[in-house]
Enzyme design. Structure first.
Site, PDB file in Angstrom:
ATOM      1  N   ASP A  61      -5.280   2.574   5.243  1.00  0.00           N
ATOM      2  CA  ASP A  61      -4.756   1.282   4.910  1.00  0.00           C
ATOM      3  C   ASP A  61      -5.543   1.090   3.170  1.00  0.00           C
ATOM      4  O   ASP A  61      -6.554   0.742   2.523  1.00  0.00           O
ATOM      5  CB  ASP A  61      -4.415   0.478   5.761  1.00  0.00           C
ATOM      6  CG  ASP A  61      -3.897  -0.911   5.110  1.00  0.00           C
ATOM      7  OD1 ASP A  61      -3.010  -0.305   3.879  1.00  0.00           O
ATOM      8  OD2 ASP A  61      -2.956  -1.833   5.120  1.00  0.00           O
ATOM      9  N   VAL A  62      -4.728   1.904   1.805  1.00  0.00           N
ATOM     10  CA  VAL A  62      -4.982   1.793   0.998  1.00  0.00           C
ATOM     11  C   VAL A  62      -5.535   0.630   0.705  1.00  0.00           C
ATOM     12  O   VAL A  62      -6.220   0.423  -0.613  1.00  0.00           O
ATOM     13  CB  VAL A  62      -4.752   2.829  -0.562  1.00  0.00           C
ATOM     14  CG1 VAL A  62      -4.657   4.554   0.018  1.00  0.00           C
ATOM     15  CG2 VAL A  62      -3.125   2.505  -0.220  1.00  0.00           C
ATOM     16  N   ASN A  88      -1.059   7.742  -4.455  1.00  0.00           N
ATOM     17  CA  ASN A  88       0.348   7.847  -4.468  1.00  0.00           C
ATOM     18  C   ASN A  88       0.690   7.305  -3.691  1.00  0.00           C
ATOM     19  O   ASN A  88       2.435   7.393  -3.439  1.00  0.00           O
ATOM     20  CB  ASN A  88       0.813  10.289  -3.923  1.00  0.00           C
ATOM     21  CG  ASN A  88       2.007   9.824  -3.495  1.00  0.00           C
ATOM     22  OD1 ASN A  88       3.210   9.933  -4.410  1.00  0.00           O
ATOM     23  ND2 ASN A  88       2.553   9.554  -2.479  1.00  0.00           N
ATOM     24  N   TYR A 154       7.545  -4.971  -7.912  1.00  0.00           N
ATOM     25  CA  TYR A 154       7.386  -3.155  -7.914  1.00  0.00           C
ATOM     26  C   TYR A 154       7.303  -2.623  -9.640  1.00  0.00           C
ATOM     27  O   TYR A 154       6.639  -2.460  -9.566  1.00  0.00           O
ATOM     28  CB  TYR A 154       8.786  -2.688  -6.898  1.00  0.00           C
ATOM     29  CG  TYR A 154       8.230  -0.875  -7.771  1.00  0.00           C
ATOM     30  CD1 TYR A 154       7.872   0.083  -6.344  1.00  0.00           C
ATOM     31  CD2 TYR A 154       9.094  -0.078  -8.319  1.00  0.00           C
ATOM     32  CE1 TYR A 154       7.437   1.339  -6.499  1.00  0.00           C
ATOM     33  CE2 TYR A 154       8.843   0.973  -8.750  1.00  0.00           C
ATOM     34  CZ  TYR A 154       8.068   2.272  -7.290  1.00  0.00           C
ATOM     35  OH  TYR A 154       8.272   3.175  -7.788  1.00  0.00           O
ATOM     36  N   LYS A 158       3.735  -1.193 -11.204  1.00  0.00           N
ATOM     37  CA  LYS A 158       3.487  -0.516 -11.938  1.00  0.00           C
ATOM     38  C   LYS A 158       3.378  -0.011 -13.263  1.00  0.00           C
ATOM     39  O   LYS A 158       2.869   0.388 -14.066  1.00  0.00           O
ATOM     40  CB  LYS A 158       4.841   0.462 -11.604  1.00  0.00           C
ATOM     41  CG  LYS A 158       5.757   0.768 -10.378  1.00  0.00           C
ATOM     42  CD  LYS A 158       4.265   1.992  -9.936  1.00  0.00           C
ATOM     43  CE  LYS A 158       4.834   2.584  -7.918  1.00  0.00           C
ATOM     44  NZ  LYS A 158       3.630   2.782  -7.388  1.00  0.00           N
ATOM     45  N   ARG A 186      14.189   8.120 -10.600  1.00  0.00           N
ATOM     46  CA  ARG A 186      15.300   8.530  -9.680  1.00  0.00           C
ATOM     47  C   ARG A 186      15.103  10.441  -8.549  1.00  0.00           C
ATOM     48  O   ARG A 186      15.022  10.492  -9.286  1.00  0.00           O
ATOM     49  CB  ARG A 186      16.653   8.211 -10.251  1.00  0.00           C
ATOM     50  CG  ARG A 186      17.937   8.321  -8.434  1.00  0.00           C
ATOM     51  CD  ARG A 186      19.782   8.208  -9.133  1.00  0.00           C
ATOM     52  NE  ARG A 186      19.586   7.518  -7.499  1.00  0.00           N
ATOM     53  CZ  ARG A 186      20.131   6.288  -7.471  1.00  0.00           C
ATOM     54  NH1 ARG A 186      19.179   5.230  -7.838  1.00  0.00           N
ATOM     55  NH2 ARG A 186      20.618   6.414  -6.050  1.00  0.00           N
ATOM     56  N   ILE A 187      14.471   9.844  -7.910  1.00  0.00           N
ATOM     57  CA  ILE A 187      13.489  11.280  -6.623  1.00  0.00           C
ATOM     58  C   ILE A 187      14.525  10.942  -5.517  1.00  0.00           C
ATOM     59  O   ILE A 187      14.604  10.177  -5.093  1.00  0.00           O
ATOM     60  CB  ILE A 187      12.036  11.047  -6.811  1.00  0.00           C
ATOM     61  CG1 ILE A 187      11.872  11.064  -8.281  1.00  0.00           C
ATOM     62  CG2 ILE A 187      11.970  12.604  -6.384  1.00  0.00           C
ATOM     63  CD1 ILE A 187      12.046  12.257  -8.949  1.00  0.00           C
ATOM     64  N   ASP A 188      14.947  11.700  -5.073  1.00  0.00           N
ATOM     65  CA  ASP A 188      15.532  12.013  -4.130  1.00  0.00           C
ATOM     66  C   ASP A 188      14.471  12.047  -3.105  1.00  0.00           C
ATOM     67  O   ASP A 188      14.185  13.371  -2.153  1.00  0.00           O
ATOM     68  CB  ASP A 188      16.149  13.541  -3.632  1.00  0.00           C
ATOM     69  CG  ASP A 188      17.121  13.526  -2.428  1.00  0.00           C
ATOM     70  OD1 ASP A 188      17.171  12.568  -1.549  1.00  0.00           O
ATOM     71  OD2 ASP A 188      17.651  14.925  -1.967  1.00  0.00           O
ATOM     72  N   THR A 189      14.850  10.474  -2.213  1.00  0.00           N
ATOM     73  CA  THR A 189      12.980  10.200  -1.073  1.00  0.00           C
ATOM     74  C   THR A 189      13.761   9.330  -0.268  1.00  0.00           C
ATOM     75  O   THR A 189      15.190   8.497  -0.634  1.00  0.00           O
ATOM     76  CB  THR A 189      11.820   9.609  -2.206  1.00  0.00           C
ATOM     77  OG1 THR A 189      11.786   8.907  -2.204  1.00  0.00           O
ATOM     78  CG2 THR A 189      11.119  10.644  -2.816  1.00  0.00           C
TER      79      THR A 189
END
Length: 258
Positions: A61-62, A88, A154, A158, A186-189
């Site tokens: 756990d970071v 990340n 969020y 950031k 917007r990334i496809d995750t």
């Protein structure tokens, strides 16, 4: 001499793409995630080894200081050095600022901000001790340049990552350590898909309608793919970026600018 990297939150999505790209670039790669993602993390480790690189999977756990310290030390012990660190790991969910509880706020900051800080700090300690410099790279976001409604917690984390990256870059430059961040749009995750579903409900739209409306705002005209981000991180992890530090690079198809 082999170079070693660690990528946190790398069981899927952007983290997985980065880990595989770094392996392709010739790094031995330690992959990390939390216990609930152990099965997917093992698959990534196996993929890296199938490419002819060494890999270890580390459950940690970071947001826990001692776990991050142990993780970085394990990378050095098992892979021989610590040359690149990709902080990340991150979480996000949709919620009105009026409805976010203090505990929920703290949870997002624990992973997205504290986790990046701990990875930066522990990585720098080892890199300074090794005496050969290094690359530290953090996960920022387009939301680190423009705050977005319904993900205020969020967005705030950031913005914090961007400030931390600038400060760390200046402190550690004398040790030949560069510190940069990548800022996906917007990334496809899976995380993006989940947020899209939640926002669609709030807006009274279908998931497809909400997705279409979002893509219309992207000049390049498509949702990004994890490899779009991994390509930039590959550059930041390479010697080609040696004169770049303190930067947070937008990867969003022209959605917004710095």
């Amino acid at each position: 001499m082999n170079r070693a990297a660690v990528v946190t939150g790398s069981s899927r999505g952007i983290g997985r793409a980065i880990a595989l790209r770094l392996a392709k670039d010739g790094f031995d790669v330690a992959v990390n995630d939390i216990e609930s993602n152990h099965s997917d993390l093992e698959k990534v480790r196996q993929e890296i080894e199938s490419m002819g690189r060494k890999s270890i999977a580390i459950i940690a756990d970071v947001s826990k200081s001692e776990k991050v310290e142990e993780m970085m030390e394990e990378v050095v012990e098992k892979l021989g050095s610590l040359d690149v660190v990709i902080a990340n790991a991150g979480i996000c969910y949709v919620k009105s600022l009026l409805e976010i509880s203090a505990d929920e706020w703290d949870e997002v900051f624990a992973v997205n901000m504290r986790g990046v800080f701990l990875c930066y700090r522990e990585a720098a300690k080892i890199m300074i001790k090794q005496g050969k410099g290094g690359k530290i790279i953090g996960a920022c976001s387009t939301a680190g340049y423009r705050g977005y409604p319904m993900i205020s917690h969020y967005s705030a984390t950031k913005w914090g990552v961007r400030g931390l990256t600038q400060a760390a870059a200046q402190e550690w430059a004398r040790h030949n350590i560069t510190v940069n961040a990548y800022c996906p749009g917007r990334i496809d995750t899976r995380m993006t898909q989940t947020c899209n579903e939640e926002l669609a409900k709030l807006r009274g739209l279908t998931v497809e309608e909400n997705e279409s409306n979002s893509v219309k705002n992207i000049p390049i005209g498509r949702t990004g793919q994890p490899d779009d981000v991994a390509n930039v991180v590959s550059f930041l992890a390479s010697k080609d970026s040696d004169y770049i530090t303190g930067q947070s690079i937008l990867i969003n198809g022209g959605l917004s600018f710095s």
